[in-house]
Design an enzyme around this catalytic site. Structure first.
Site, PDB file in Angstrom:
ATOM      1  N   CYS A   1      30.729 -77.275  92.407  1.00  0.00           N
ATOM      2  CA  CYS A   1      30.478 -77.938  91.131  1.00  0.00           C
ATOM      3  C   CYS A   1      30.379 -79.432  91.409  1.00  0.00           C
ATOM      4  CB  CYS A   1      31.665 -77.657  90.199  1.00  0.00           C
ATOM      5  SG  CYS A   1      31.627 -78.591  88.657  1.00  0.00           S
ATOM      6  N   ASN A   2      29.228 -80.025  91.091  1.00  0.00           N
ATOM      7  CA  ASN A   2      29.079 -81.458  91.343  1.00  0.00           C
ATOM      8  C   ASN A   2      30.032 -82.286  90.496  1.00  0.00           C
ATOM      9  OD1 ASN A   2      26.233 -80.298  92.062  1.00  0.00           O
ATOM     10  ND2 ASN A   2      26.347 -82.314  93.026  1.00  0.00           N
ATOM     11  N   THR A   3      30.240 -81.847  89.254  1.00  0.00           N
ATOM     12  CA  THR A   3      31.081 -82.637  88.347  1.00  0.00           C
ATOM     13  C   THR A   3      32.517 -82.678  88.865  1.00  0.00           C
ATOM     14  OG1 THR A   3      29.678 -81.870  86.521  1.00  0.00           O
ATOM     15  CG2 THR A   3      31.769 -82.912  85.944  1.00  0.00           C
TER      16      THR A   3
ATOM     17  N   CYS B   1      23.650 -80.540  89.917  1.00  0.00           N
ATOM     18  CA  CYS B   1      24.591 -79.740  89.127  1.00  0.00           C
ATOM     19  C   CYS B   1      24.292 -78.307  89.520  1.00  0.00           C
ATOM     20  CB  CYS B   1      24.367 -79.935  87.631  1.00  0.00           C
ATOM     21  SG  CYS B   1      25.245 -78.717  86.614  1.00  0.00           S
TER      22      CYS B   1
HETATM   23  N1  DGL Z   1      28.276 -76.634  87.624  1.00  0.00           N
HETATM   24  C1  DGL Z   1      28.743 -77.916  87.311  1.00  0.00           C
HETATM   25  C2  DGL Z   1      28.180 -79.036  88.120  1.00  0.00           C
HETATM   26  O1  DGL Z   1      27.736 -78.765  89.210  1.00  0.00           O
HETATM   27  C3  DGL Z   1      29.337 -78.240  85.983  1.00  0.00           C
HETATM   28  C4  DGL Z   1      28.541 -77.948  84.780  1.00  0.00           C
HETATM   29  C5  DGL Z   1      29.388 -78.164  83.558  1.00  0.00           C
HETATM   30  O2  DGL Z   1      30.384 -77.451  83.404  1.00  0.00           O
HETATM   31  O3  DGL Z   1      29.070 -79.083  82.793  1.00  0.00           O
HETATM   32  O4  DGL Z   1      28.179 -80.166  87.742  1.00  0.00           O
END
Ligand code: DGL
Length: 248
Positions: free
Chosen positions: A69-71, A177
């Site tokens: 997950c990038n976030t 993301c």
């Molecule tokens: N899959 C996530 C990312 O890579 C988070 C998406 C989310 O929950 O807003 O950022």
């Protein structure tokens, strides 16, 4: 055992690539859907979710934790690495460096959640690697939730949202993301001729370098949300029938 965490289904894109490389590894995938979407919350909140998820995965025996997950990576990777020196972490970061190497027009677009852009990681990467290339941060609020829900006619919305980037001369787009990996076809059609960089496969190769790859090849799925819904999402996105357990 390798633990994976994401707010929901996005990390399945990294899991798919990892499973292709490591057929024998045992993988435990935690979807923190009770707290999703991460990308619309504060970095402090997301850091708390990532810390909880790490504690839970380590408690289940994970020696490697993939923050798919990038976030969560942007909000928490430094923090959880410092707090769990015994764990091998693999995280995500916007692929600014390869995009800068790939662009011919000199304009690159990065697609990520608002929270990812609010962390220092993105500005640091741009400062380090942009080298005169115009790197445009393009938040996509609502996309992660739409991917969770299936988003039947994604293409017109994606086309409209990407139009300003194409007008700005972008010839390279970065998927930053993990949920957006499942929009790759729609993004490619909305941005014809544009190079789309998805780091999922590169991250899987990094997992293969650091993780314990021996095991029985079992994938276990758990969610903090609704297990029936998550099982249906796994079937839709990976084509796999899975039993999903709920965790508190
Ligand atoms: N899959 C996530 C990312 O890579 C988070 C998406 C989310 O929950 O807003 O950022």
């Amino acid at each position: 055992m390798i633990g994976f965490v994401d707010s929901g289904v996005g990390g399945l894109a990294v899991l798919r690539e990892t499973r292709a490389l490591l057929p024998d590894a045992d993988i435990l995938y935690l979807a923190d859907q009770a707290n999703a979407p991460y990308g619309m919350q504060t970095l402090e909140e997301v850091r708390g979710f990532a810390e909880q998820a790490t504690l839970w995965l380590v408690g289940q025996g994970a020696e490697t934790v993939v923050v798919a997950c990038n976030t969560a990576s942007a909000a928490a990777l430094g923090h959880i690495r410092a707090r769990h020196p015994e764990v091998r972490f693999v995280g995500m970061e916007p692929a600014v460096k390869p995009a800068v190497a790939a662009t011919r027009s000199g304009v690159v677009g990065v697609l990520a959640t608002p929270a990812t852009f609010s962390a220092t990681v993105f500005d640091d990467l741009v400062g380090r690697y942009s080298a005169g290339i115009d790197v445009i941060a393009h938040p996509c609020p609502g996309w992660a939730r739409a991917v969770e829900d299936g988003w039947p006619d994604a293409e017109p919305a994606i086309t409209a949202h990407l139009a300003p980037l194409l007008e700005a001369g972008v010839d390279t787009l970065v998927i930053a993301c993990t949920h957006y990996s499942f929009l790759d076809d729609a993004i490619a059609r909305a941005a014809p001729g544009v190079t789309v960089i998805d780091p999922a496969a590169a991250v899987a190769r990094q997992v293969a370098r650091v993780a314990d790859t021996a095991g029985a090849g079992v994938t276990t799925y758990v969610t903090t949300g609704d297990p029936t819904r998550f099982a249906a999402q796994i079937l839709r996105l990976l084509g796999a029938t899975a039993e999903v357990a709920a965790v508190g």
